[in-house]
Design a protein around this motif. Structure first.
Motif, short mmCIF file in Angstrom:
data_model
loop_
_atom_site.label_atom_id
_atom_site.label_comp_id
_atom_site.label_asym_id
_atom_site.label_seq_id
_atom_site.Cartn_x
_atom_site.Cartn_y
_atom_site.Cartn_z
N SER A 85 -23.17 10.68 -12.35
CA SER A 85 -22.91 11.61 -11.23
C SER A 85 -23.05 13.08 -11.64
O SER A 85 -22.69 13.97 -10.88
CB SER A 85 -21.50 11.36 -10.67
N ASN A 86 -23.56 13.32 -12.86
CA ASN A 86 -23.75 14.69 -13.35
C ASN A 86 -22.44 15.49 -13.31
O ASN A 86 -22.40 16.61 -12.77
CB ASN A 86 -24.84 15.42 -12.55
N ASP A 87 -21.41 14.92 -13.87
CA ASP A 87 -20.11 15.57 -13.89
C ASP A 87 -20.22 16.93 -14.60
O ASP A 87 -20.65 17.00 -15.75
CB ASP A 87 -19.08 14.71 -14.63
N PRO A 88 -19.86 18.05 -13.93
CA PRO A 88 -20.04 19.38 -14.50
C PRO A 88 -19.27 19.61 -15.79
O PRO A 88 -19.78 20.25 -16.72
CB PRO A 88 -19.54 20.32 -13.39
N SER A 89 -18.04 19.09 -15.88
CA SER A 89 -17.23 19.32 -17.07
C SER A 89 -17.81 18.57 -18.27
O SER A 89 -17.80 19.09 -19.40
CB SER A 89 -15.78 18.89 -16.83
N LEU A 90 -18.36 17.37 -18.04
CA LEU A 90 -18.97 16.63 -19.14
C LEU A 90 -20.27 17.30 -19.59
O LEU A 90 -20.56 17.40 -20.79
CB LEU A 90 -19.24 15.18 -18.72
N ALA A 91 -21.04 17.79 -18.62
CA ALA A 91 -22.27 18.51 -18.96
C ALA A 91 -21.94 19.77 -19.76
O ALA A 91 -22.62 20.09 -20.75
CB ALA A 91 -23.04 18.87 -17.69
N ARG A 92 -20.90 20.47 -19.37
CA ARG A 92 -20.48 21.68 -20.07
C ARG A 92 -20.04 21.34 -21.50
O ARG A 92 -20.36 22.06 -22.44
CB ARG A 92 -19.35 22.36 -19.31
N HIS A 93 -19.33 20.24 -21.65
CA HIS A 93 -18.87 19.82 -22.97
C HIS A 93 -20.05 19.64 -23.93
O HIS A 93 -20.04 20.14 -25.06
CB HIS A 93 -18.09 18.52 -22.85
N HIS A 94 -21.08 18.95 -23.46
CA HIS A 94 -22.24 18.72 -24.32
C HIS A 94 -23.08 19.98 -24.49
O HIS A 94 -23.65 20.23 -25.56
CB HIS A 94 -23.10 17.58 -23.77
N ALA A 95 -23.16 20.80 -23.44
CA ALA A 95 -23.97 22.02 -23.51
C ALA A 95 -23.42 23.01 -24.52
O ALA A 95 -24.18 23.79 -25.11
CB ALA A 95 -24.04 22.67 -22.13
N PHE A 96 -22.11 23.00 -24.75
CA PHE A 96 -21.50 23.93 -25.70
C PHE A 96 -21.35 23.34 -27.10
O PHE A 96 -20.75 23.97 -27.97
CB PHE A 96 -20.13 24.38 -25.18
N ASP A 97 -21.90 22.15 -27.31
CA ASP A 97 -21.84 21.54 -28.64
C ASP A 97 -22.97 22.12 -29.50
O ASP A 97 -24.02 21.50 -29.69
CB ASP A 97 -21.96 20.02 -28.53
N VAL A 98 -22.75 23.33 -30.00
CA VAL A 98 -23.79 24.05 -30.73
C VAL A 98 -24.17 23.33 -32.03
O VAL A 98 -25.33 23.40 -32.47
CB VAL A 98 -23.35 25.50 -31.00
#
Length: 208
Positions: A85-98
């Motif tokens: 469902s493209n959960d925004p918080s999960l996407a943000r979690h992975h996007a900030f995994d530098v």
């Protein structure tokens, strides 16, 4: 230091890191932004998941691998629903995994802009002669501690350094050049304000 006013700073990075990738459309290295969309591919009981990135100039796509050939039974149902469902918080979690991004592409562009939510702990404002700032970070940030304090307290970095040299500003855990290093979760900064002419202004800016 007695009569400390304790304030918690909850810090959230505003802009996700951007991997620098050789874009086959642009013909050169470009920054890619997170689309906040997942691609989920199911092949029988095996599932692959990617977070989709797009070139900032031409919108070419690049897939950041999250799960590879993972058995559906090994994925928590709630997480699978969030991925699909493209959960925004999960996407943000992975996007900030530098760290994970760097392991895939090597070069990553980071941004120091943050939002700071300030919460006073206790009610010792009137009698306070010092501050204790407790840092909580949603995700790691590249923002240096001295820049964070200067931006939020309205103090110059040279003044912060002078306070540190006089031991009127102490960073815990302490370390060499602590003010020049990125802000970290769990850090406490104690500032002695006794005798400081702008004590009230500093306390107000800190969130007191």
């Amino acid at each position: 230091m007695s009569a400390l006013l304790r304030i918690r700073w909850a810090i959230a990075a505003k802009t996700a890191p951007r991997p620098l990738i050789n874009c086959n459309r642009c013909g050169t290295v470009k920054a890619y932004r997170c689309s906040e969309k997942f691609r989920v591919n199911a092949n029988g009981k095996r599932i692959d998941v990617w977070l989709i990135y797009r070139c900032v100039d031409c919108d070419n796509s690049w897939n950041f691998g999250i799960l590879e050939r993972c058995n559906r039974r090994d994925i928590e149902p709630a997480r699978l629903v969030a991925l699909e469902s493209n959960d925004p918080s999960l996407a943000r979690h992975h996007a900030f995994d530098v760290v994970a991004l760097r392991s895939r592409v090597g070069r990553v562009e980071e941004f120091p802009d943050v939002a700071v939510h300030k919460q006073r702990l206790g009610d010792a404002r009137e009698s306070a002669i010092g501050l204790e700032l407790q840092l909580r970070l949603e995700m790691p940030t590249s923002l240096r501690l001295d820049r964070l304090l200067a931006n939020e307290l309205g103090l110059s970095r040279s003044r912060l350094q002078a306070l540190e040299e006089k031991r009127l500003l102490v960073v815990d855990p302490d370390g060499a050049k602590a003010l020049r290093k990125p802000a970290r979760a769990g850090t406490k900064i104690r500032i002695d304000l006794a005798g400081q002419p702008d004590r009230e202004a500093i306390i107000s800016a800190a969130g007191g």
